[in-house]
Design an enzyme around this catalytic site. Structure first.
Site, PDB file in Angstrom:
ATOM      1  N   MET A   1      -2.129  -6.966   7.153  1.00  0.00           N
ATOM      2  CA  MET A   1      -3.169  -7.820   6.559  1.00  0.00           C
ATOM      3  C   MET A   1      -2.680  -8.544   5.301  1.00  0.00           C
ATOM      4  SD  MET A   1      -6.256  -5.041   6.903  1.00  0.00           S
ATOM      5  CE  MET A   1      -6.442  -4.034   8.400  1.00  0.00           C
ATOM      6  N   SER A   2      -1.370  -8.759   5.193  1.00  0.00           N
ATOM      7  CA  SER A   2      -0.859  -9.370   3.952  1.00  0.00           C
ATOM      8  C   SER A   2       0.397 -10.190   4.231  1.00  0.00           C
ATOM      9  CB  SER A   2      -0.545  -8.271   2.927  1.00  0.00           C
ATOM     10  OG  SER A   2       0.574  -7.499   3.356  1.00  0.00           O
TER      11      SER A   2
ATOM     12  N   SER B   1       0.824  -1.223   0.000  1.00  0.00           N
ATOM     13  CA  SER B   1       0.000   0.000   0.000  1.00  0.00           C
ATOM     14  C   SER B   1       0.853   1.265   0.000  1.00  0.00           C
ATOM     15  CB  SER B   1      -0.881   0.046   1.249  1.00  0.00           C
ATOM     16  OG  SER B   1      -1.841  -0.955   1.215  1.00  0.00           O
TER      17      SER B   1
ATOM     18  N   ASN C   1       1.783   3.519  11.321  1.00  0.00           N
ATOM     19  CA  ASN C   1       1.068   4.022  12.507  1.00  0.00           C
ATOM     20  C   ASN C   1       1.412   3.146  13.703  1.00  0.00           C
ATOM     21  OD1 ASN C   1      -0.817   2.191  10.683  1.00  0.00           O
ATOM     22  ND2 ASN C   1      -1.382   1.825  12.826  1.00  0.00           N
TER      23      ASN C   1
ATOM     24  N   ALA D   1       2.584  -2.288   4.424  1.00  0.00           N
ATOM     25  CA  ALA D   1       2.320  -1.283   5.457  1.00  0.00           C
ATOM     26  C   ALA D   1       1.813  -2.043   6.675  1.00  0.00           C
ATOM     27  CB  ALA D   1       1.268  -0.307   4.970  1.00  0.00           C
TER      28      ALA D   1
ATOM     29  N   TYR E   1      -8.929  -9.852   2.617  1.00  0.00           N
ATOM     30  CA  TYR E   1     -10.113  -9.083   3.023  1.00  0.00           C
ATOM     31  C   TYR E   1     -10.948  -8.620   1.825  1.00  0.00           C
ATOM     32  CZ  TYR E   1      -7.086  -4.997   2.148  1.00  0.00           C
ATOM     33  OH  TYR E   1      -6.227  -4.083   1.591  1.00  0.00           O
ATOM     34  N   GLU E   2     -10.385  -8.741   0.626  1.00  0.00           N
ATOM     35  CA  GLU E   2     -11.179  -8.383  -0.563  1.00  0.00           C
ATOM     36  C   GLU E   2     -12.148  -9.503  -0.926  1.00  0.00           C
ATOM     37  OE1 GLU E   2      -8.609  -6.062  -3.645  1.00  0.00           O
ATOM     38  OE2 GLU E   2      -7.229  -7.200  -2.400  1.00  0.00           O
TER      39      GLU E   2
ATOM     40  N   HIS F   1      -3.202   0.289  -4.888  1.00  0.00           N
ATOM     41  CA  HIS F   1      -2.757  -0.971  -5.492  1.00  0.00           C
ATOM     42  C   HIS F   1      -3.117  -0.963  -6.972  1.00  0.00           C
ATOM     43  CE1 HIS F   1      -1.983  -2.931  -1.611  1.00  0.00           C
ATOM     44  NE2 HIS F   1      -2.967  -2.178  -1.194  1.00  0.00           N
TER      45      HIS F   1
ATOM     46  N   HIS G   1      -5.303  -9.336  -1.339  1.00  0.00           N
ATOM     47  CA  HIS G   1      -5.603  -9.258   0.096  1.00  0.00           C
ATOM     48  C   HIS G   1      -6.817 -10.141   0.367  1.00  0.00           C
ATOM     49  CE1 HIS G   1      -3.483  -5.313  -0.369  1.00  0.00           C
ATOM     50  NE2 HIS G   1      -2.980  -5.684   0.792  1.00  0.00           N
TER      51      HIS G   1
ATOM     52  N   HIS H   1      -7.166   4.264   6.227  1.00  0.00           N
ATOM     53  CA  HIS H   1      -6.355   3.866   5.073  1.00  0.00           C
ATOM     54  C   HIS H   1      -5.598   5.078   4.517  1.00  0.00           C
ATOM     55  CE1 HIS H   1      -4.979   1.315   1.897  1.00  0.00           C
ATOM     56  NE2 HIS H   1      -5.564   2.017   0.956  1.00  0.00           N
TER      57      HIS H   1
HETATM   58  N1  HPA Z   1      -3.249  -2.775  11.435  1.00  0.00           N
HETATM   59  C1  HPA Z   1      -3.352  -3.628  10.387  1.00  0.00           C
HETATM   60  N2  HPA Z   1      -2.893  -3.340   9.183  1.00  0.00           N
HETATM   61  C2  HPA Z   1      -2.279  -2.161   8.991  1.00  0.00           C
HETATM   62  C3  HPA Z   1      -2.134  -1.242  10.040  1.00  0.00           C
HETATM   63  C4  HPA Z   1      -2.648  -1.568  11.326  1.00  0.00           C
HETATM   64  O1  HPA Z   1      -2.553  -0.800  12.296  1.00  0.00           O
HETATM   65  N3  HPA Z   1      -1.487  -0.154   9.515  1.00  0.00           N
HETATM   66  C5  HPA Z   1      -1.237  -0.437   8.210  1.00  0.00           C
HETATM   67  N4  HPA Z   1      -1.714  -1.653   7.888  1.00  0.00           N
END
Ligand code: HPA
Length: 275
Positions: A210-211, A29, A234, A112, A84-85, A60, A82, A246
């Site tokens: 998440m990847s 990302s 973050n 990320a 989650y898609e 993406h 991903h 996001h």
């Molecule tokens: N959690 C999950 N996935 C992420 C995060 C997070 O805090 N930041 C970027 N991708």
């Protein structure tokens, strides 16, 4: 899944006959800028490649970029699957196996992630040295194609020790204050609850995303040596006052893109001398 990879590799071979990338790289990302640096690039849209998805998330692109980067022949996946898609875990299989069939020996993932260590700073990079799979699925479930790897592949040394040493050295040479640790993958798409963040920290994870984990499982299965780097966009939920989004992921991903680019280019240049 294997058949799709063979077909996808054949499509690529037709476009760039004889091209044999050594390193396959997935750009996460907000990290797609690296693909702009590929020289003598051939771009193949995911839509032309059997088994490849059309990613739906902002940031993406869904393109395979082949060419030279850091003095190496590479194949960059600009976009990824991903779960989650709505894709099943097996959907990552054709992408990674295509890289293998094209000749890659190394799989390099970028992503990320949220930092689970409270002293991390948004925008910092973390070298991944191991993972925890909390996605509730595994991409190798189902028929095993023995021509790619064994039914029960080991995850020992999933993140190649030599590659990690190279990344540490390159980061040091560049004066980049990288962190290192364990990446935990959730299914997403919701960010974590505060209780999950506390739990994941106690499990021994240093970052959550998440990847990457399913990709590395498929890559190890077919003998690719793996390296992976997170951009800590973050602090994980509840570790700071910020509400996660996001947009924030993309913002800090872009802010860290230059550091990540330098690290990856340094890594690739070192492969030329590592033999
Ligand atoms: N959690 C999950 N996935 C992420 C995060 C997070 O805090 N930041 C970027 N991708």
């Amino acid at each position: 899944m294997s058949e799709q990879a063979r077909k996808a590799a054949a499509v690529v071979a037709q476009k760039v006959p004889g091209f044999r990338p050594r390193v396959g790289i997935t750009l996460g990302s907000g990290l797609g800028a690296l693909a702009e640096r590929v020289e003598d690039a051939t771009v193949v849209d995911f839509g032309e490649l059997p088994g490849f998805p059309r990613p739906s998330v902002e940031g993406h692109h869904g393109r395979l970029v082949l060419g030279r980067l850091g003095g190496q022949d590479v194949a960059c996946l600009q976009g990824r699957v991903h779960l989650y898609e709505g894709h099943p875990p097996q959907a990552v299989v054709p992408l990674v196996r295509t890289l293998r069939l094209l000749g890659c020996e190394t799989y390099f993932a970028t992503n990320a992630a949220g930092a689970l260590d409270p002293d991390a700073v948004p925008g910092q990079l973390m070298l991944i040295n191991d993972h925890i799979n909390m996605q509730g699925g595994n991409p190798l479930v189902g028929h095993n194609d023995e021509s790619f790897g064994p039914r029960f592949p080991a995850m020992d040394g999933a993140y190649d020790a030599q590659h990690l040493a190279t990344l540490r050295r390159v980061a040091d040479d560049l004066g980049l204050p990288v962190r290192e640790g364990v990446y935990l993958a959730t299914l997403g798409p919701s960010f974590e609850s505060h209780a999950e963040v506390r739990a994941f920290g106690r499990l021994g994870a240093n970052a959550v995303g998440m990847s990457t984990v399913p990709e590395v499982i498929v890559a190890r299965h077919c003998g690719l040596r793996c390296a992976a780097v997170s951009v800590l966009t973050n602090l994980a939920a509840g570790l700071s006052d910020e509400v996660l989004s996001h947009e924030q992921t993309l913002h800090y991903g872009q802010a860290a893109a230059e550091d990540l680019t330098r690290l990856v280019l340094g890594f690739l240049a070192a492969q030329g001398t590592a033999g």
